[in-house]
Design a protein around this motif. Structure first.
Motif, PDB file in Angstrom:
ATOM      1  N   THR A  20      -6.825  -8.395  -3.032  1.00 52.58           N
ATOM      2  CA  THR A  20      -7.632  -7.639  -2.081  1.00 52.58           C
ATOM      3  C   THR A  20      -6.969  -6.281  -1.880  1.00 52.58           C
ATOM      4  O   THR A  20      -5.758  -6.204  -1.663  1.00 52.58           O
ATOM      5  CB  THR A  20      -7.745  -8.388  -0.744  1.00 52.58           C
ATOM      6  OG1 THR A  20      -8.403  -9.639  -0.981  1.00 52.58           O
ATOM      7  CG2 THR A  20      -8.547  -7.585   0.277  1.00 52.58           C
ATOM      8  N   SER A  22      -7.045  -2.587   0.180  1.00 56.68           N
ATOM      9  CA  SER A  22      -7.501  -1.857   1.368  1.00 56.68           C
ATOM     10  C   SER A  22      -7.783  -0.414   1.000  1.00 56.68           C
ATOM     11  O   SER A  22      -7.106   0.160   0.145  1.00 56.68           O
ATOM     12  CB  SER A  22      -6.440  -1.900   2.465  1.00 56.68           C
ATOM     13  OG  SER A  22      -6.258  -3.221   2.902  1.00 56.68           O
ATOM     14  N   PRO A  24      -7.921   2.584   3.322  1.00 57.41           N
ATOM     15  CA  PRO A  24      -7.833   3.299   4.600  1.00 57.41           C
ATOM     16  C   PRO A  24      -8.184   4.773   4.434  1.00 57.41           C
ATOM     17  O   PRO A  24      -7.740   5.416   3.487  1.00 57.41           O
ATOM     18  CB  PRO A  24      -6.372   3.116   5.007  1.00 57.41           C
ATOM     19  CG  PRO A  24      -5.643   2.908   3.719  1.00 57.41           C
ATOM     20  CD  PRO A  24      -6.614   2.206   2.798  1.00 57.41           C
ATOM     21  N   SER A  52     -10.679   1.622   7.989  1.00 55.93           N
ATOM     22  CA  SER A  52     -10.319   1.077   6.687  1.00 55.93           C
ATOM     23  C   SER A  52     -11.338   0.019   6.280  1.00 55.93           C
ATOM     24  O   SER A  52     -11.948  -0.624   7.138  1.00 55.93           O
ATOM     25  CB  SER A  52      -8.922   0.457   6.751  1.00 55.93           C
ATOM     26  OG  SER A  52      -8.515   0.016   5.477  1.00 55.93           O
ATOM     27  N   ARG A  53     -11.513  -0.134   4.993  1.00 57.12           N
ATOM     28  CA  ARG A  53     -12.350  -1.183   4.420  1.00 57.12           C
ATOM     29  C   ARG A  53     -11.502  -1.907   3.375  1.00 57.12           C
ATOM     30  O   ARG A  53     -10.547  -1.342   2.845  1.00 57.12           O
ATOM     31  CB  ARG A  53     -13.605  -0.605   3.751  1.00 57.12           C
ATOM     32  CG  ARG A  53     -14.469   0.247   4.667  1.00 57.12           C
ATOM     33  CD  ARG A  53     -15.204  -0.625   5.687  1.00 57.12           C
ATOM     34  NE  ARG A  53     -16.137   0.158   6.489  1.00 57.12           N
ATOM     35  CZ  ARG A  53     -15.882   0.620   7.703  1.00 57.12           C
ATOM     36  NH1 ARG A  53     -14.702   0.398   8.257  1.00 57.12           N
ATOM     37  NH2 ARG A  53     -16.791   1.301   8.370  1.00 57.12           N
ATOM     38  N   SER A  54     -11.846  -3.150   3.056  1.00 49.92           N
ATOM     39  CA  SER A  54     -11.120  -3.929   2.058  1.00 49.92           C
ATOM     40  C   SER A  54     -12.094  -4.611   1.126  1.00 49.92           C
ATOM     41  O   SER A  54     -13.202  -4.980   1.526  1.00 49.92           O
ATOM     42  CB  SER A  54     -10.245  -4.996   2.728  1.00 49.92           C
ATOM     43  OG  SER A  54      -9.240  -4.410   3.505  1.00 49.92           O
TER      44      SER A  54
END
Length: 149
Positions: A20, A22, A24, A52-54
């Motif tokens: 995974t 991230s 940011p 942030s998205r992951s």
């Protein structure tokens, strides 16, 4: 894979399949991160600084990353399906350790390599300690004027 100073950083990120990552946003402006690469197509719609998205990257391959708002922002995530990998340092040097004995294929990938798929393949036969190997890649001219290279 941060967005900082209108660039993705790092420019190249190597991760094992299933990792995974991230994303940011450390800029004061919003970004819309995306990829149309077969290994992982995605869109992270517009999100602002401090957020942030992951995403998980389940499939091995090369994922070219861009920003739908800022065309000069480009980067790559190289998703690999082996436990034996490393990324070069700022001098282009890499050390692979704990390789099992036997024959294998050393794959060297670079986003600007002129080799098919950016991959240079070299046979590698490990029988005890490995002697240093020096490799020179043929690199395409960069058409991109942005930073991060």
């Amino acid at each position: 894979m941060a967005q900082r100073d209108m660039n993705f950083t790092p420019y190249v990120l190597v991760v094992p399949a299933g990792a995974t990552v991230s994303f940011p946003n450390q800029d004061a402006v919003s970004h819309h991160v995306y990829s149309f690469s077969p290994a992982r197509k995605f869109q992270l719609p517009l999100y602002g600084g401090g957020l942030s998205r992951s995403l998980t990257f389940p499939t091995a391959g090369t994922v070219a990353i861009g920003c739908n708002i800022h065309d000069s922002m480009q980067a790559y995530i190289r998703v690999i399906d082996t436990a034996f990998y490393a990324q070069t340092d700022e001098k282009g040097v890499v050390t692979l350790t704990n390789l099992p004995n036997g024959a294998g294929d050393l794959v060297i990938w670079h986003p600007m390599s002129s080799a098919k798929g950016g991959e240079t393949h070299l046979p590698l036969n490990v029988q005890g300690p490995i002697k240093p190997i020096s490799v020179q890649l043929k690199i395409r001219r960069m058409a991109h004027a942005g930073g991060g290279y």
